[in-house]
Design a protein around this motif. Structure first.
Motif, short mmCIF file in Angstrom:
data_model
loop_
_atom_site.label_atom_id
_atom_site.label_comp_id
_atom_site.label_asym_id
_atom_site.label_seq_id
_atom_site.Cartn_x
_atom_site.Cartn_y
_atom_site.Cartn_z
N ASN A 57 0.93 -1.43 0.03
CA ASN A 57 0.09 -0.31 0.15
C ASN A 57 1.33 1.41 -0.05
O ASN A 57 1.53 1.20 1.09
N TYR A 58 1.09 1.50 -1.19
CA TYR A 58 1.81 2.81 -1.38
C TYR A 58 1.79 4.31 -0.69
O TYR A 58 1.49 5.16 0.20
N TRP A 59 0.29 4.24 -1.27
CA TRP A 59 -0.61 6.21 -1.03
C TRP A 59 -0.51 5.64 0.51
O TRP A 59 -0.37 7.52 0.66
N GLY A 60 -1.00 4.93 1.09
CA GLY A 60 -1.30 4.82 2.64
C GLY A 60 -2.89 5.14 3.37
O GLY A 60 -3.15 5.51 4.32
N TYR A 61 -3.55 5.04 2.62
CA TYR A 61 -5.27 5.29 2.39
C TYR A 61 -5.76 4.00 3.69
O TYR A 61 -7.39 3.94 3.21
N ASN A 62 -5.29 3.53 4.04
CA ASN A 62 -5.83 3.02 5.14
C ASN A 62 -5.23 2.65 6.90
O ASN A 62 -4.25 2.12 7.05
N THR A 63 -6.07 4.19 7.58
CA THR A 63 -5.44 4.46 8.49
C THR A 63 -5.27 3.25 9.26
O THR A 63 -6.08 2.80 9.43
N LEU A 64 -4.43 3.27 10.36
CA LEU A 64 -4.22 2.66 11.55
C LEU A 64 -4.27 3.19 12.69
O LEU A 64 -4.64 2.83 13.96
N ALA A 65 -3.31 4.46 12.67
CA ALA A 65 -3.07 5.66 14.40
C ALA A 65 -3.69 7.37 13.69
O ALA A 65 -2.67 7.41 12.87
N TYR A 66 -4.54 7.63 14.06
CA TYR A 66 -4.53 8.68 13.69
C TYR A 66 -3.86 9.86 14.21
O TYR A 66 -3.81 11.27 13.79
N PHE A 67 -3.22 9.66 14.68
CA PHE A 67 -2.42 10.70 16.46
C PHE A 67 -1.39 10.61 15.79
O PHE A 67 0.03 11.35 16.24
N ALA A 68 -0.59 9.09 15.19
CA ALA A 68 0.99 8.64 14.98
C ALA A 68 1.11 8.84 13.84
O ALA A 68 0.88 8.53 12.09
N PRO A 69 2.63 9.56 13.29
CA PRO A 69 3.73 9.04 12.06
C PRO A 69 3.63 8.05 11.78
O PRO A 69 3.99 7.30 12.72
N GLU A 70 3.75 7.87 10.85
CA GLU A 70 3.73 6.12 9.52
C GLU A 70 5.56 5.82 10.36
O GLU A 70 5.77 6.84 9.88
N PRO A 71 5.58 4.89 11.03
CA PRO A 71 6.64 4.45 11.03
C PRO A 71 8.28 4.48 10.62
O PRO A 71 9.02 4.51 10.62
N VAL A 105 -16.84 9.92 18.60
CA VAL A 105 -15.96 9.37 16.81
C VAL A 105 -15.53 10.66 17.01
O VAL A 105 -14.69 10.99 16.31
N LEU A 106 -16.65 12.04 16.42
CA LEU A 106 -16.07 13.17 16.11
C LEU A 106 -14.94 13.58 17.51
O LEU A 106 -14.20 13.93 16.28
N GLN A 107 -14.89 13.58 18.73
CA GLN A 107 -14.30 14.16 19.72
C GLN A 107 -12.63 13.24 18.92
O GLN A 107 -11.91 13.79 18.47
N MET A 108 -12.19 12.14 18.36
CA MET A 108 -11.69 11.82 18.12
C MET A 108 -11.33 12.59 16.83
O MET A 108 -9.56 12.74 16.92
N VAL A 109 -11.64 12.48 15.79
CA VAL A 109 -11.49 13.64 14.75
C VAL A 109 -10.64 14.52 14.93
O VAL A 109 -10.21 15.36 14.84
N LEU A 110 -11.54 15.86 15.33
CA LEU A 110 -11.80 16.82 15.72
C LEU A 110 -9.88 16.63 17.03
O LEU A 110 -8.71 17.87 16.65
N ASP A 111 -9.81 15.92 17.85
CA ASP A 111 -9.14 16.19 18.41
C ASP A 111 -7.24 15.97 17.75
O ASP A 111 -6.39 15.83 18.11
N SER A 112 -7.65 14.78 17.11
CA SER A 112 -6.80 14.16 16.04
C SER A 112 -5.65 15.90 15.17
O SER A 112 -4.90 15.67 14.77
N LEU A 113 -6.74 16.29 14.38
CA LEU A 113 -6.66 17.37 13.67
C LEU A 113 -5.83 18.26 14.74
O LEU A 113 -4.86 18.89 14.12
N ARG A 114 -6.14 18.62 15.78
CA ARG A 114 -5.64 19.81 17.04
C ARG A 114 -4.91 19.63 16.11
O ARG A 114 -3.71 20.33 16.96
N TYR A 115 -4.19 17.87 17.52
CA TYR A 115 -3.30 17.36 17.51
C TYR A 115 -1.88 17.85 16.54
O TYR A 115 -0.98 18.00 17.12
N TRP A 116 -2.39 17.27 14.71
CA TRP A 116 -1.54 18.07 14.33
C TRP A 116 -1.07 19.45 14.17
O TRP A 116 0.22 19.63 14.15
N VAL A 117 -2.50 20.31 14.38
CA VAL A 117 -1.79 21.97 13.91
C VAL A 117 -0.69 21.88 15.21
O VAL A 117 0.07 22.65 15.33
#
Length: 727
Positions: A231-245, A327-339
């Motif tokens: 899977n080259y493109w990576g559209y198959n998320t395993l962890a929304y807060f972690a950089p790809e190892p 679930v919505l909180q998880m997504v928003l927390d993830s986005l905010r974390y990356w910012v």
């Protein structure tokens, strides 16, 4: 210091979710509405030995939580969640499966595939209604507790205005895998992202925001690995807060922060392509890795008449239920974390229509959009949606709420068809050149809302678009059935029988001309242009239009081709177009132009012409119309009028254009049939945005434009005032 293992955890707090070190210990918090018991599993430093299982002692408002005194960053952990295994009712709890924390911020290792990762017995005649008792811990990556502190110094986001934004879409690994000047272990990693050579390449263009394909940790599909692919493109998320190892050159997770810091110092924003519409767990026959085993009925949208099955609006097996507040909180927390933690400057949302789908269908006022646009952190960054999915009513281009930009596939398709010479394209192209006001000019949205593109990661590269009439995806192992058949491409050989490379000079010349014309159309249309990395020098994927599984030289950027004379010349032409765009006032205008505003006598802000004069209704309807002129007029900050003509000729022969009044004299800024015009001609290094914009003067009121070509002219003077110079 070795970890002292307690007999039990203290209660801790239900917030924040995830594992957080406070300097004295670690607080663990996990949401599960339907679990009956949650165990925290701690592992040895290498992640191989499970040291203990400690029940989370408290559950507050469906948040299970506990506190581990003396715990420190670097601790590896996972969860085992108890509850009913009742797939018919949507519950798939199986404490034999070690589960990844949805808030995990670092992973210990890649996942190792095995049948024990599935919550059911793979060979059972009862399928997913069966129950598997094997321990999945040896195969699972562990979550790692982190310390997010980092010395950012005086880092400031470049904050490029939307109206001056040009996006550069790239794959993090593909950017540097063929960079022979980098050490092998650095290629394809975050560490290579801020390499001076790559930064210098971007700075040759007016520095565009760099939009990276997914860098959140993702899963390698078992079926692809079995076929020797990845899977080259990576559209198959395993962890929304972690950089790809796999994108780390070592064990330093701060590599991405260092890269963003250096890119910001060079004036380059960083946007992330993110996938919050589905997870890597697939449908009911997929593995149990995290969300499915933590609370399947809460995290996923299930069929209302049979909760055993998943709603699959994404085409990837499942759909996250963003209508659920946690679930919505998880997504928003993830986005905010990356910012906040990584200082990213914005996001491109994969399958954005899924994120806005409520029970009654897509809704611009969906909870996800409302929550995102009121967030004081997230509303300040760039937000881009891919406005379609496979679900009912999934095509929603132009219907997202204000504050979002949207990928505009109508620009892509119309531009491709016009330059291929298809009938009935002139009127549609005019709408796209003017920023697609028919789609976006409502609710006070801005022209930048339309993200214009000719190519993207998904589909042909620009060079392949003019070199192949059909796709050639045989290497994907699906008998060339995958990937779209509707590419609006041509190989430009006289009989259409020469696919790919050729030594025929006439074919090569035509292909190069069409390629430059497409780039000119993209970069001089109104809206937000998006370049795909490598198109600026003619990168090829040898006709593969679905290279999602090609983690090899087919997909990686070929920097030797970029350094070739042809590659350098095309890059210089792109840089020249971007320099022109950056200096012309019309591209910074905050409102759509409709031809209703007068800039000077007999000079509206937008006008359309054929090669010989204004277009009437009959000419607009002419299916064989292959020429078009867009005249734009705007006032610079000093009040001087600035007028441009964009001339397009998709025909097989050169055309003598009659240049429209009221301009008295014109200067050529760019002509794709001549590659580069003006004082920047032939330049192959240095910051193009510092070059003056100008070119040869047109003698008289006629301009001959070659076949398959586009040109931009600037009026030197108009009635009512001398035009302010652009440089």
């Amino acid at each position: 210091m070795p970890l002292t293992l307690p007999d039990r955890l203290s209660p801790g707090l239900p917030y924040p979710l995830g594992a957080h070190w406070d300097g004295l210990g670690i607080n663990f918090a996990l949401f599960s509405a339907h679990a009956t018991r949650v165990e925290l599993c701690l592992f040895s430093a290498n992640g191989r030995k499970e040291l203990c299982r400690l029940p989370l002692p408290e559950c507050t408002d469906e948040i299970w939580h506990g506190y581990l005194p003396t715990g420190e960053p670097g601790l590896q952990y996972g969860y085992r969640v108890h509850g009913p295994y009742e797939p018919l009712h949507g519950h798939r709890f199986n404490p034999n499966k070690l589960l990844l924390d949805p808030y995990a911020r670092q992973l210990s290792k890649p996942l190792q595939w095995g049948d024990g990762l599935f919550g059911y017995r793979l060979q059972s005649p009862r399928g997913d209604l069966s129950f598997d008792r094997r321990d999945s811990a040896p195969m699972m990556p562990k979550a790692v507790v982190v310390d997010d502190s980092f010395h950012w110094g005086d880092d400031r986001p470049p904050a490029t205005p939307w109206a001056r934004t040009v996006i550069y879409e790239a794959h993090l690994k593909g950017l540097s895998m063929q960079r022979e000047d980098l050490l092998p272990h650095v290629r394809g990693t975050f560490a290579a992202l801020a390499d001076p050579g790559f930064v210098a390449h971007l700075q040759r263009l007016p520095p565009p925001p760099l939009e990276l394909l997914p860098v959140q940790a993702f899963l390698q599909d078992r079926v692809l690995l079995q076929r020797g692919l990845r899977n080259y493109w990576g559209y198959n998320t395993l962890a929304y807060f972690a950089p790809e190892p796999a994108y780390l050159s070592g064990d330093q997770r701060n590599e991405l922060k260092v890269a963003i810091r250096r890119l910001h110092a060079a004036g380059i924003e960083v946007l992330l392509d993110v996938v919050y519409n589905h997870t890597c767990e697939g449908n009911e026959l997929g593995p149990t890795l995290s969300w499915r085993g933590i609370d399947n009925a809460s995290y996923y949208r299930l069929m209302p008449d049979d909760a055993r099955y998943y709603i699959n609006d994404t085409g990837c097996g499942n759909t996250l239920d963003l209508a659920h507040p946690r679930v919505l909180q998880m997504v928003l927390d993830s986005l905010r974390y990356w910012v906040e933690v990584f200082h990213v400057d914005g996001f491109r949302f994969d399958l954005g229509s899924t994120l806005g789908r409520e029970a009654h269908g897509f809704d611009p006022g969906a909870g996800f959009f409302d929550a995102l646009l009121q967030d004081p952190v997230l509303t300040r960054v760039k937000l881009i949606s891919e406005p379609w999915d496979l679900g009912p009513g999934g095509y929603q281009v132009g219907r997202h709420p204000p504050g979002f930009a949207e990928w505009n596939d109508q620009f892509r398709d119309t531009a491709r068809r016009f330059w291929r010479g298809d009938d009935h394209q002139r009127g549609a192209l005019a709408a796209r050149l003017a920023g697609s006001a028919d789609l976006f000019d409502h609710r006070h949205r801005k022209p930048w809302s339309s993200v214009n593109f000719i190519t993207a990661h998904d589909g042909f590269t620009l060079a392949d678009l003019v070199s192949y009439a059909g796709k050639h995806n045989e290497d994907n192992g699906e008998d060339n059935r995958d990937g779209t058949d509707d590419n609006a491409s041509a190989n430009w050989s006289p009989r259409g029988d020469i696919e790919g490379p050729t030594d025929d000079p006439a074919i090569r010349t035509t292909r190069a001309s069409v390629q430059r014309a497409l780039l000119t159309t993209l970069l001089l249309a109104h809206g937000t242009p998006m370049l795909t990395a490598g198109d600026e020098w003619g990168r090829t994927q040898h006709g593969n239009n679905n290279a999602y599984c090609q983690d090899n030289a087919l997909s990686w950027l070929d920097w030797q081709a970029a350094a070739s004379p042809e590659g350098q010349a095309l890059t210089a032409y792109v840089a020249q177009l971007l320099a022109i765009r950056a200096r012309l006032q019309a591209y910074a205008e905050p409102r759509f132009a409709h031809g209703h505003v007068t800039i000077a006598p007999d000079l509206p802000d937008l006008s359309w012409f054929d090669w010989h004069g204004p277009l009437n209704d009959e000419q607009w309807a002419d299916p064989a119309g292959r020429t078009l002129v867009m005249r734009r007029a705007a006032r610079t900050p000093s009040g001087a009028p600035q007028v441009t003509l964009l001339l397009l000729n998709a025909g097989e022969e050169a055309v003598d254009f009659l240049l429209p009044a009221p301009a008295l004299a014109w200067r050529v800024l760019a002509d794709s049939s001549q590659e580069i015009a003006g004082p920047g001609h032939g330049q192959t290094s240095g910051p193009a945005h510092n070059q003056p914009v100008g070119g040869p003067r047109v003698e008289g009121q006629h301009y001959v434009l070659g076949a398959h070509a586009a040109a931009l002219l600037l009026a030197e003077s108009v009635p009512g005032g001398h035009v302010e110079p652009t440089a």
